[in-house]
Design a protein around this motif. Structure first.
Motif, short mmCIF file in Angstrom:
data_model
loop_
_atom_site.label_atom_id
_atom_site.label_comp_id
_atom_site.label_asym_id
_atom_site.label_seq_id
_atom_site.Cartn_x
_atom_site.Cartn_y
_atom_site.Cartn_z
N GLU A 45 0.84 -1.21 0.00
CA GLU A 45 0.00 0.00 0.00
C GLU A 45 0.87 1.25 0.00
N TYR A 49 1.28 4.22 -2.69
CA TYR A 49 0.98 5.58 -2.27
C TYR A 49 2.13 6.53 -2.62
N THR A 94 -3.40 3.15 6.22
CA THR A 94 -3.67 1.82 5.69
C THR A 94 -5.16 1.53 5.63
#
Length: 394
Positions: A45, A49, A94
């Motif tokens: 993640e 990002y 998250t």
């Protein structure tokens, strides 16, 4: 025939010990696998990002990593301690868990379900600790349950559809314990059927089922929330309720519950004749159309009027309202001719509340418990074709 088990006691203890060791080992490996999976997902993640892996310097990079922080997350097999990655700017969050979440939602649901089914607060806490590996105080369990308060307040004020195919109205009694005393409390209920066939519990409240003002306030609240048109209203024949239906929904057709009417008629019949009269009554409500049903009414009146005039008069007073369901599609007759749907709701509520060990200290608390039970009900939808045309009043 099974043979007796002659395994020595010390061997049984060894077997039990090995089983316990196996379960412990399995649980530890499951937690380790969960931790590795969650951490891998969070690292991926953050990479997406930032648009960059941990070390390469590229033009696409959107920021920098800033180490990790530790946090615990409850899963179905205990607590997992995670290393959660951070971004330097602090904007990355998250999706693995909600911010500040300390337990998975399924655990909170399990806590509420146990509480609703009558398990004491202390026992719920013990079950959660043994089952999920999480110590939990009784006050925490209560806080989880009382999250329902906000949901309940939202539900009771939620706007309703303006047009419902049918509306079932009835009252019932539940036993509620205050300290050492059990009280019978009257509740009013409304269940609606949408134009698409879905059934839903619309409202319930405390109220005397025999008072006009109680039903007037109840129906007035349904109108306030947006319910302005109903094609058919099904009730048990309560006089106070009927007068308020005519006031609040004068255009709706009215169906008298045939089961209640049959019970009223049979109560005026001596026991030795009851089965025969009951068969004649049932015959009225199982005809292919209203015309033939009315012919059965005429036959019953001719057969029994001299012998049981009071019972026949009881039937004749409301028989027209008992036959309203014949104006609707035949596949819906069984659902429309009685208030069984609400009777089942009340029955479920009575059984659940009876099992609960806790006494209620005030009305707000037990109304919340009523809602907690009712929100778990699964009301089966009616099958309604999209092009079906609603019947017009005769």
């Amino acid at each position: 025939m099974p043979q007796p088990d002659h395994t020595p006691a010390h061997q049984i203890e060894q077997i039990d010990l090995k089983q316990a060791e196996f379960v412990q080992l399995l649980t530890e490996r499951l937690r380790a696998a969960a931790r590795a999976t969650f951490e891998a997902v969070m690292e991926e993640e953050l990479t997406l990002y930032l648009s960059a892996l941990p070390y390469p310097r590229t033009e696409q990079r959107q920021g920098q990593r800033n180490g990790h922080y530790r946090r615990k997350l409850g899963v179905g097999f205990g607590l997992v301690e995670l290393e959660v990655p951070r971004s330097r700017e602090g904007q990355y969050k998250t999706q693995v868990f909600e911010r500040y979440q300390r337990r998975q939602g399924t655990i909170d649901q399990a806590i509420s379900a146990m509480f609703i089914h009558g398990v004491s607060t202390r026992d719920v806490s013990t079950i959660v600790e043994n089952g999920f590996g999480q110590p939990m105080s009784a006050s925490t369990v209560s806080r989880v349950f009382h999250k329902l308060e906000a949901e309940y307040e939202t539900w009771r004020e939620a706007p309703l559809a303006s047009h419902y195919r049918s509306l079932y109205l009835d009252g019932g009694y539940v036993k509620v314990r205050y300290g050492d005393q059990a009280e019978r409390i009257a509740l009013l209920f409304a269940v609606g059927v949408r134009l698409t066939g879905e059934k839903e519990l619309l409202a319930f409240t405390v109220g005397d089922t025999e008072r006009n003002d109680a039903w007037s306030a109840f129906l007035g609240d349904l109108k306030r929330r947006g319910l302005v048109k109903v094609e058919l209203i099904v009730t048990d024949g309560n006089a106070a309720l009927l007068s308020q239906i005519r006031h609040h929904y004068p255009q709706a057709q009215y169906q008298r519950c045939v089961l209640h009417k049959m019970a009223n008629v049979l109560a005026r019949i001596p026991k030795r004749w009851r089965d025969e009269v009951a068969a004649d009554l049932r015959r009225i409500f199982y005809q292919p159309d209203r015309t033939q049903a009315e012919a059965q009414v005429t036959a019953l009146v001719q057969k029994w009027q001299v012998l049981f005039p009071e019972a026949v008069a009881c039937l004749q007073r409301d028989v027209a309202d008992c036959l309203t369901f014949y104006a609707f599609p035949p596949k819906h007759w069984r659902a429309l001719c009685s208030t069984n749907i609400i009777e089942r709701v009340i029955g479920t509520l009575q059984r659940r509340l009876h099992k609960m060990a806790a006494a209620f200290t005030n009305e707000k608390r037990w109304l919340l418990m009523v809602y907690a039970v009712l929100r778990t009900l699964n009301l089966k939808a009616m099958s309604v074709p999209q092009q079906e045309v609603s019947p017009t009043p005769a």
